[in-house]
Scaffold this active site. Structure first.
Site, PDB file in Angstrom:
ATOM      1  N   LYS A 107      21.356   2.211  11.283  1.00  0.00           N
ATOM      2  CA  LYS A 107      20.340   2.196  12.331  1.00  0.00           C
ATOM      3  C   LYS A 107      18.955   1.775  11.852  1.00  0.00           C
ATOM      4  O   LYS A 107      18.055   1.571  12.644  1.00  0.00           O
ATOM      5  CB  LYS A 107      20.297   3.556  13.002  1.00  0.00           C
ATOM      6  CG  LYS A 107      21.583   3.799  13.789  1.00  0.00           C
ATOM      7  CD  LYS A 107      21.572   5.119  14.520  1.00  0.00           C
ATOM      8  CE  LYS A 107      22.787   5.235  15.423  1.00  0.00           C
ATOM      9  NZ  LYS A 107      24.020   5.527  14.639  1.00  0.00           N
TER      10      LYS A 107
HETATM   11  C1  LIG Z   1      25.231   5.549  15.229  1.00  0.00           C
HETATM   12  C2  LIG Z   1      26.361   5.460  14.302  1.00  0.00           C
HETATM   13  C3  LIG Z   1      27.605   4.922  14.701  1.00  0.00           C
HETATM   14  C4  LIG Z   1      27.882   4.475  16.116  1.00  0.00           C
HETATM   15  O1  LIG Z   1      27.182   3.315  16.485  1.00  0.00           O
HETATM   16  P1  LIG Z   1      27.061   2.909  18.033  1.00  0.00           P
HETATM   17  O2  LIG Z   1      26.195   1.701  18.052  1.00  0.00           O
HETATM   18  O3  LIG Z   1      26.419   4.092  18.718  1.00  0.00           O
HETATM   19  O4  LIG Z   1      28.433   2.663  18.535  1.00  0.00           O
HETATM   20  C5  LIG Z   1      28.605   4.807  13.755  1.00  0.00           C
HETATM   21  N1  LIG Z   1      28.430   5.245  12.498  1.00  0.00           N
HETATM   22  C6  LIG Z   1      27.258   5.770  12.070  1.00  0.00           C
HETATM   23  C7  LIG Z   1      27.149   6.252  10.669  1.00  0.00           C
HETATM   24  C8  LIG Z   1      26.181   5.899  12.951  1.00  0.00           C
HETATM   25  O5  LIG Z   1      25.039   6.453  12.529  1.00  0.00           O
END
Ligand SMILES: *Cc1c(COP(=O)(O)O)cnc(C)c1O
Length: 436
Positions: A107
């Site tokens: 993210k």
């Molecule tokens: C947020 C997250 C996800 C999921 O991603 P999305 O875009 O919400 O589908 C998967 N793995 C990790 C480690 C995350 O932090």
């Protein structure tokens, strides 16, 4: 580029307004008015381009009316200062490691891009923007890190007390400055409900410019398409059709991957791998979308029962189930299967996957049962150290703590405890009052 609301009952807005508002007044998600494919030459010579150039070409059409080329280059340079390696695991299977950023989950890129866009749009404005975000773990740290010290922007993060890992908690409670952590006596769903209530509260809306930093925000969501292009650049020389398996929760990341495909990136198929929160796998089986409350799992960043971005994916295929099925498969896996996969990957390839990446691996394996000759890439969305307890319980190895994580381990936690929506509102109104 204008953005329209998927509910079709709100005016079109600029990229700037879509970012500042977060969600349209009719509660719809914003969506770009057009997606123009990049020239074939971009893909045929992608290996000659730097990551920054790839990102510039890919995002330019979505932001160019609001952000000058020079500013956009500066933003991308700041943001993309780490690697996105594709690492071979088995024959025809590799992983795209997205955890080399400051908070060690994928993210970081979206959070950094959104922070810099909002910072840019706030220059010369007198009203401060308040970013309100609920986190089940990784979003909070990435948003806190991305927005730290950005002028004109205050960030308020709600997290469920006792339900995020120690490292995740430190990442979002120790920074200070323009970042405040609200520790909620409740679950992630409670946090999310409070945030949603705040966005509908007329008193707050009259006093504060509120926006969201979840992947519903176009500035958080769209830059994730870079990952798929970076992976394509590295995997192209394999000379095979490429399939991406994406561990999915809110379905923002995989949706951005499909946008990369719409931009012309040759990808054969996408696999959305989930834990037992299987709303989308069920939909792909039955054609019926039935959201439900989330269940806690060891891949907690994907504990989502009603994924916000799935509507964007359906829209990308004109809500045509047949077309969608040609491009997307979706499979669900239990915690037991996830741990077995972590063990198997470790034993056969000596690679340590975190629980989210392991779910992605399982999705890919399942798809390859019927499509053995594709080159599969599963996304490693977080560093295993972020899920230390589960990983060390499952695999006979002690993980070294990376520098990024060590940095926050000894810092002092600061949070404000709240239990109800009134607590959130009092906090926000106190801030609004102080600023007048
Ligand atoms: C947020 C997250 C996800 C999921 O991603 P999305 O875009 O919400 O589908 C998967 N793995 C990790 C480690 C995350 O932090």
């Amino acid at each position: 580029m204008k953005y329209y609301s998927l509910n079709q009952e709100a005016p079109k807005v600029s990229f700037k307004d879509a970012v500042i508002k977060g969600i349209a007044p009719d509660k719809g998600l914003y969506f770009p008015e057009s997606i123009t494919p990049l020239p074939d030459s971009f893909f045929s010579s992608i290996e000659d381009l730097s990551n920054q150039e790839i990102a510039f070409n890919a995002i330019h059409q979505f932001v160019s009316e609001e952000i000058s080329n020079e500013k956009l280059r500066a933003i991308l340079k700041n943001m993309l200062d780490f690697d996105f390696p594709v690492v071979a695991i088995e024959e025809n299977i590799a992983t795209l490691e997205l955890f080399h950023g400051p908070t060690m989950a994928f993210k970081d890129v979206g959070a950094r891009f959104m922070a810099q866009c909002l910072g840019h749009f706030s220059e010369g404005e007198t009203t401060e923007v308040t970013v309100l975000v609920a986190t089940s773990g990784d979003t909070g740290g990435a948003v806190a890190n991305g927005f730290l010290g950005v002028k004109g922007v205050n960030v308020v993060i709600l997290y469920p007390s006792g339900k995020v890992s120690d490292i995740q908690e430190r990442q979002l409670t120790t920074l200070g400055q323009n970042i405040t952590a609200l520790e909620v006596d409740g679950t992630f769903d409670d946090c999310q409900k409070m945030v949603k209530t705040a966005f509908l509260d007329p008193t707050l809306l009259a006093n504060l410019q509120l926006t969201s930093a979840n992947s519903i925000n176009v500035a958080r969501w769209l830059p994730q398409l870079f990952y798929f292009l970076f992976a394509y650049k590295q995997a192209k020389s394999q000379g095979k059709e490429i399939v991406f398996s994406v561990p999915s929760g809110n379905f923002g990341n995989i949706c951005a991957g499909i946008v990369a495909q719409k931009l012309g990136m040759p990808a054969k198929h996408f696999v959305a791998a989930t834990n037992v929160n299987d709303t989308v796998p069920q939909f792909m089986k039955t054609g019926k979308y039935t959201p439900k409350p989330s269940t806690a799992t060891i891949s907690n960043a994907m504990d989502v029962g009603d994924p916000s971005n799935f509507i964007r994916i359906r829209h990308l295929f004109q809500d045509n189930f047949q077309k969608l099925s040609e491009h997307l498969s979706s499979f669900t896996f239990s915690d037991d299967e996830t741990k077995q996969a972590m063990k198997a990957i470790y034993n056969t390839s000596n690679y340590i996957a975190d629980p989210h990446g392991a779910v992605g691996y399982l999705g890919l394996k399942k798809y390859q049962e019927n499509n053995p000759d594709v080159y599969g890439i599963f996304l490693e969305t977080a560093h295993p150290v972020k899920f230390l307890d589960v990983v060390e319980e499952t695999i006979p190895e002690k993980l070294a703590i990376p520098a990024q994580i060590k940095k926050v381990m000894n810092k002092e936690k600061k949070s404000i405890k709240i239990a109800t929506y009134e607590g959130l509102k009092d906090f926000l109104m106190g801030n609004a009052g102080a600023k007048k």
